[in-house]
Design a protein around this motif. Sequence first.
Motif, mmCIF file in Angstrom:
data_model
loop_
_atom_site.group_PDB
_atom_site.id
_atom_site.type_symbol
_atom_site.label_atom_id
_atom_site.label_comp_id
_atom_site.label_asym_id
_atom_site.label_seq_id
_atom_site.Cartn_x
_atom_site.Cartn_y
_atom_site.Cartn_z
ATOM 1 N N ARG A 1 -5.940 1.266 7.863
ATOM 2 C CA ARG A 1 -6.650 0.369 7.106
ATOM 3 C C ARG A 1 -7.540 1.343 5.941
ATOM 4 N NH1 ARG A 1 -7.392 -4.374 7.549
ATOM 5 N NH2 ARG A 1 -7.055 -4.122 5.484
ATOM 6 N N PHE A 2 -8.282 0.605 5.223
ATOM 7 C CA PHE A 2 -9.127 1.403 4.171
ATOM 8 C C PHE A 2 -9.997 2.440 4.812
ATOM 9 C CE2 PHE A 2 -11.973 1.546 0.617
ATOM 10 C CZ PHE A 2 -11.206 2.233 -0.103
ATOM 11 N N TYR B 1 -6.176 -2.272 1.652
ATOM 12 C CA TYR B 1 -5.099 -1.367 1.928
ATOM 13 C C TYR B 1 -4.791 -1.372 3.517
ATOM 14 C CZ TYR B 1 -3.435 3.360 2.575
ATOM 15 O OH TYR B 1 -2.514 4.557 2.725
ATOM 16 N N ARG B 2 -3.444 -1.239 3.611
ATOM 17 C CA ARG B 2 -2.813 -1.215 4.837
ATOM 18 C C ARG B 2 -1.669 -0.439 4.806
ATOM 19 N NH1 ARG B 2 -3.513 -4.895 9.054
ATOM 20 N NH2 ARG B 2 -4.839 -6.147 7.538
ATOM 21 N N VAL C 1 -8.581 -2.837 -3.179
ATOM 22 C CA VAL C 1 -8.235 -1.619 -2.483
ATOM 23 C C VAL C 1 -8.653 -1.725 -1.008
ATOM 24 C CG1 VAL C 1 -8.598 0.497 -4.135
ATOM 25 C CG2 VAL C 1 -10.690 -1.033 -3.587
ATOM 26 N N ASN C 2 -9.822 -2.301 -0.700
ATOM 27 C CA ASN C 2 -10.141 -2.459 0.679
ATOM 28 C C ASN C 2 -9.213 -3.260 1.672
ATOM 29 O OD1 ASN C 2 -11.249 -4.595 -0.872
ATOM 30 N ND2 ASN C 2 -13.149 -4.657 0.368
ATOM 31 N N SER D 1 0.955 -1.185 0.062
ATOM 32 C CA SER D 1 -0.137 -0.116 -0.036
ATOM 33 C C SER D 1 0.968 1.308 -0.024
ATOM 34 C CB SER D 1 -0.934 0.029 1.146
ATOM 35 O OG SER D 1 -1.550 -1.127 1.045
ATOM 36 N N PRO E 1 -12.689 -3.460 -5.298
ATOM 37 C CA PRO E 1 -12.589 -4.369 -3.790
ATOM 38 C C PRO E 1 -12.721 -5.910 -3.708
ATOM 39 C CG PRO E 1 -14.588 -3.205 -3.903
ATOM 40 C CD PRO E 1 -14.345 -3.060 -5.195
ATOM 41 N N PHE F 1 -14.177 4.179 -5.254
ATOM 42 C CA PHE F 1 -13.184 3.095 -5.170
ATOM 43 C C PHE F 1 -13.290 1.800 -5.904
ATOM 44 C CE2 PHE F 1 -15.415 2.504 -1.388
ATOM 45 C CZ PHE F 1 -15.686 1.391 -1.451
#
Length: 488
Positions: A227-228, A195-196, A192-193, A164, A249, A246
């Motif tokens: 996080r996301f 994400y970290r 995308v979700n 990320s 996901p 976005f």
Amino acid sequence: MNVSDTEVVWSILKSAGFENTNSISEADIVLIVTCAIRENAENKIWERLTYLKGRKRARTKRPLKIGILGCMAERLKHSLIEKEKAVDLVAGPDSYRDLPRLLALTENNQTAVNVLLSLDETYADVVPVRLNEDSVSAFVSIMRGCDNMCTYCIVPFTRGRERSRPIDSIVKEIQKLSDEGVKEITLLGQNVNSYRDTSQESFSLGNETKMAKGFKTVYKTKKGGLRFADLLDKVSLIDPDMRIRFTSPHPKDFPDEMLQLISERSNICSHLHLPAQSGNSKVLERMRRGYTRESYLELVNHVYDIIPDVALSSDFICGFCGETEEEFQDTLTLIREVKYSSTFLFAYSMREKTTAHRRYKDDVPSEIKLRRLSEMNQAFREVVAEKNETFHGKVQLVLVEGRSKRSDKFLAGRNDGNVKVIFPSIDIPVEFQSKTTSVIKPGDYVSVKITGSSSQVLKGEPLYHSSIPDFNKNLCEQMGLNHCKLSL
Ligand code: SAH
Ligand code: SF4
């Protein structure tokens, strides 16, 4: 994804002193940014290459060089140059920073290849050069790669491990886009979700990820980092009149705090892409998606509970290894049951290196795949036509994108749920004029009364200029406060 990669590549090349031309006869080198996800995508590149080879042979004065970038470069590596003698340069998705050096090699008539994948490259500090500066919307890459290993998918092999981009660099880029007048951004990544951002030690205190009921991952649960939902929170505070979307996901990473945030913030669009891939639990297991039909439907209902006006979209694959007619019927019933507003439908194509390639047989004949593809399309068309009719008489906030492709006399834009809305290109009616201008132009938010629809678009009449906070305030007043999103 390819647009976003191209914008990164342009930025890198521009900083190194290269210039862009839209004419092949002026170009010294043509770089093709490629996708390898399905056979069709690759076939298009092979056609393009045949055309470029002709142009290369026909050149008499300056030589023309050809470079292949991105996923197909990563998949085929050196063999691209061995097979296609016309190709001079091959660069995978993590090697774009190396392009100036690779291009220098080609100037000396050498071939140049860099297909190393990275564990941390996110191009965080590269400010993309927007390909279409007039567009009211922009893509912002927030993460790269994927750790999910769905059995049919080549992405983990062509784009590498998940990583990320630090939150601060994303916020900076979006602030700049807002200052330039961009009205809609789409946060972009393979997943995308998930994400970290672990770029700072102080971010590493968080708990492990909570997953929706009935969902599991193929990798060890990751801990810590921003996080996301944290990213969405920060990004949505930048500009209350900028829409946030976005894609793409994964359904496993939709914790309640994220759904809650989407339901509360008026500029985070109530549109969720929930790629199901199949409606049959056995096929989902073979695909290694980490959920069943039942848990997917439970998630859908949960999403509708928290965001009642949500528009859902999905990806589906038909004809995956061993898919029986009965299993396929479950996909059709899922499409009908969920009532998606849009879908991306694909016939399965076997990709080398994937688990399916090693373990399963691509045994659904192509004519059956095509028939199933058209059945999925038909099922979707039927439900979406009905769904679009439910908008008749309602007022939608539309971000105007430009003239309709079909007729100059109409403008086109999208509502919050990402459905296309077409309306006559006229001035704001006198009774609604409040702004200094009554002319409607791209980048304006206009409230539009929906008067008709098809399976593809909503049609309507423009009422008045608005903004996300104002439109939302009006809506809340009309509806009582139950579904009110916060206006920031
Ligand atoms: N990360 C996203 C999808 C990215 S790829 C997700 O998990 O949903 C985009 C879509 O391409 C996938 O959702 C899938 O529907 C399709 N796809 C991927 N591999 C494919 C293959 N081998 N054949 C056909 N479609 C494929
Ligand atoms: Fe491919 Fe699955 Fe990763 Fe999506 S989640 S990119 S389909 S491996």
